[in-house]
Design an enzyme around this catalytic site. Structure first.
Site, PDB file in Angstrom:
ATOM      1  N   SER A   1       6.302   4.577  -6.056  1.00 48.77           N
ATOM      2  CA  SER A   1       5.836   5.786  -6.740  1.00 48.77           C
ATOM      3  C   SER A   1       6.159   5.809  -8.227  1.00 48.77           C
ATOM      4  O   SER A   1       6.228   6.876  -8.833  1.00 48.77           O
ATOM      5  CB  SER A   1       6.400   7.040  -6.063  1.00 48.77           C
ATOM      6  OG  SER A   1       5.976   7.120  -4.720  1.00 48.77           O
TER       7      SER A   1
ATOM      8  N   ARG B   1       0.841  -1.196   0.000  1.00 47.49           N
ATOM      9  CA  ARG B   1       0.000   0.000   0.000  1.00 47.49           C
ATOM     10  C   ARG B   1       0.875   1.243   0.000  1.00 47.49           C
ATOM     11  O   ARG B   1       2.041   1.214   0.411  1.00 47.49           O
ATOM     12  CB  ARG B   1      -0.940   0.002   1.204  1.00 47.49           C
ATOM     13  CG  ARG B   1      -0.240   0.104   2.553  1.00 47.49           C
ATOM     14  CD  ARG B   1      -1.238   0.144   3.708  1.00 47.49           C
ATOM     15  NE  ARG B   1      -1.944  -1.113   3.842  1.00 47.49           N
ATOM     16  CZ  ARG B   1      -3.256  -1.247   3.642  1.00 47.49           C
ATOM     17  NH1 ARG B   1      -3.989  -0.204   3.309  1.00 47.49           N
ATOM     18  NH2 ARG B   1      -3.828  -2.419   3.780  1.00 47.49           N
TER      19      ARG B   1
ATOM     20  N   ALA C   1       5.938  -2.127  -5.170  1.00 50.50           N
ATOM     21  CA  ALA C   1       6.128  -1.321  -3.968  1.00 50.50           C
ATOM     22  C   ALA C   1       5.003  -0.301  -3.777  1.00 50.50           C
ATOM     23  O   ALA C   1       4.047  -0.230  -4.551  1.00 50.50           O
ATOM     24  CB  ALA C   1       7.486  -0.631  -4.026  1.00 50.50           C
ATOM     25  N   HIS C   2       5.152   0.516  -2.726  1.00 54.63           N
ATOM     26  CA  HIS C   2       4.132   1.481  -2.333  1.00 54.63           C
ATOM     27  C   HIS C   2       3.867   2.519  -3.424  1.00 54.63           C
ATOM     28  O   HIS C   2       4.778   2.988  -4.095  1.00 54.63           O
ATOM     29  CB  HIS C   2       4.542   2.194  -1.042  1.00 54.63           C
ATOM     30  CG  HIS C   2       5.849   2.914  -1.144  1.00 54.63           C
ATOM     31  ND1 HIS C   2       7.055   2.283  -0.949  1.00 54.63           N
ATOM     32  CD2 HIS C   2       6.143   4.206  -1.437  1.00 54.63           C
ATOM     33  CE1 HIS C   2       8.035   3.157  -1.104  1.00 54.63           C
ATOM     34  NE2 HIS C   2       7.508   4.322  -1.406  1.00 54.63           N
ATOM     35  N   HIS C   3       2.589   2.836  -3.590  1.00 56.40           N
ATOM     36  CA  HIS C   3       2.127   3.901  -4.484  1.00 56.40           C
ATOM     37  C   HIS C   3       2.567   3.692  -5.931  1.00 56.40           C
ATOM     38  O   HIS C   3       2.812   4.634  -6.668  1.00 56.40           O
ATOM     39  CB  HIS C   3       2.588   5.272  -3.962  1.00 56.40           C
ATOM     40  CG  HIS C   3       1.975   6.415  -4.713  1.00 56.40           C
ATOM     41  ND1 HIS C   3       2.619   7.623  -4.891  1.00 56.40           N
ATOM     42  CD2 HIS C   3       0.791   6.525  -5.364  1.00 56.40           C
ATOM     43  CE1 HIS C   3       1.854   8.433  -5.599  1.00 56.40           C
ATOM     44  NE2 HIS C   3       0.732   7.790  -5.889  1.00 56.40           N
TER      45      HIS C   3
END
EC number: 2.3.1.191
Length: 359
Positions: free
Chosen positions: A267, A226, A247-249
């Site tokens: 990201s 998340r 990974a996150h975002h």
């Protein structure tokens, strides 16, 4: 489709809605790849790389495209002719002859733990020891495998297939017809830390969601983190292989494909119809445009703004890599030529010295 032990070729053609060339009464009772097929098997040819087998296969029938049927019609074999994509018709044959194995646990098993505030739709199957958290929502006709967890406030759409030992953490949103293979973890915290003055690392809370849109497939032991503040998003139709780390975002566009052991750092945004080869590594905070293909073990260190095929580390266009590989392959010959030139230069030098000392 109805299921039975033996079909005539005409019966298969009627079920698949395709044309027959050859003996319509040929009995077919199984499926096999073209190199191993016997008289009772149906097979297919999709990749022309295997066309050498079409002359020697003993298959009772071969599924071909119209163009292939014209090309190989002189072989006097039995064909089922489709407009395109023989592999799709072959998949339907597989479903006819090899029906899926049911778990034997229909409905909701008494050992499943379901919070009283959870919503369970119609015709849902929840296998032994699965856990459904508070205010979770399970859509109609979905299947939750043994030992799987659906966390609090998570949402699953209709007709989802969650295999055993899957972890779907809190506040994850999953669309319709999503398939998740065993061991996958969706919604774990991202790898985000802050290092203090003493060199100690403190984990940062990740409060975003993971959103999985319709018709996504997620492979075994794949992990999707998340975001810290924003959501990680996998758009509709994307297919993810086993042991992939997202990974996150991270945002992944529609109908993309990610092959095993690829890793995408935080990201990063991936476009639509992108193919990411096995063991590819993609750095964080970059973007990759639509219709990009990354070869296996590509190392992507900066954004890619032009569609095309990329490879190598750092990633660069395939044509450039091809030229570089060709030059590398030529190094042994170049070394040999240099050695010969060195010998010639030494010979010239010796003769020059001899000429200088001769009176």
């Amino acid at each position: 489709m109805p299921q039975k032990l033996v079909y005539t070729l005409q019966e298969l053609a009627d079920l698949l809605k395709v044309e027959v060339q050859g003996n319509t009464e040929t009995p077919i009772s199984g499926v096999e790849e073209i190199s191993e097929a016997q008289a009772h098997h149906i097979t297919f040819l999709d990749n022309e790389k295997y066309s050498r087998f079409i002359k020697i296969t003993e298959a009772g029938a071969i599924i071909l495209s119209k163009a292939q049927a014209q090309k190989y019609g002189h072989l006097n074999k039995n064909f089922l002719v489709v407009s395109e994509f023989p592999s799709i018709a072959f998949q339907k044959c597989i479903e006819l002859f090899i029906p899926p194995v049911e778990s034997g646990f229909p409905g909701i098993h008494p050992t499943a733990v379901i919070h009283p505030t959870a919503h369970i739709g119609k015709d849902v199957c929840i296998e032994p020891y699965a856990v459904i958290g508070q205010h979770a929502h399970i859509g109609d006709s979905s299947y939750i495998g043994a030992g799987s967890i659906v966390g609090a406030y998570s949402i699953l759409g209709e007709n989802c297939l969650i295999h055993p030992k899957v972890v779907i953490r809190e506040r994850v949103e999953i669309g319709k017809r999503v398939i998740v293979q065993p061991g996958a973890v969706i919604g774990s915290c991202g790898f985000g830390y802050i290092t203090n003055a003493f060199g100690r690392h403190k984990h940062l809370k990740h409060l975003g969601k993971v959103i999985i849109e319709d018709d996504v497939e997620i492979g075994a032991n794949t992990t999707i983190d998340r975001g810290r503040f924003k959501n990680s998003v996998i758009c509709e139709g994307t297919k993810i292989d086993n042991q992939v780390q997202i990974a996150h975002h991270v945002e992944i566009g529609k109908h993309s494909m990610i092959v095993a052991q690829a890793g995408i750092a935080g990201s990063t945004k991936i476009g639509n119809h992108v193919i990411i080869g096995g063991q590819t590594g993609i750095t964080g905070h970059i973007s990759i445009t639509d219709h990009v293909i990354m070869m296996a073990q590509t190392g992507v260190t900066k954004s890619i703004s032009s569609p095309g095929i990329y490879g190598g580390a750092p990633a660069r266009p395939y044509q450039e890599i091809h030229r570089q590989v060709a030059k590398i392959r030529g190094l042994p010959k170049l070394e040999e030529r240099l050695g010969m030139l060195e010998e010639k230069i030494k010979g010239l030098s010796v003769r020059s010295e001899e000429a200088q000392v001769t009176p």
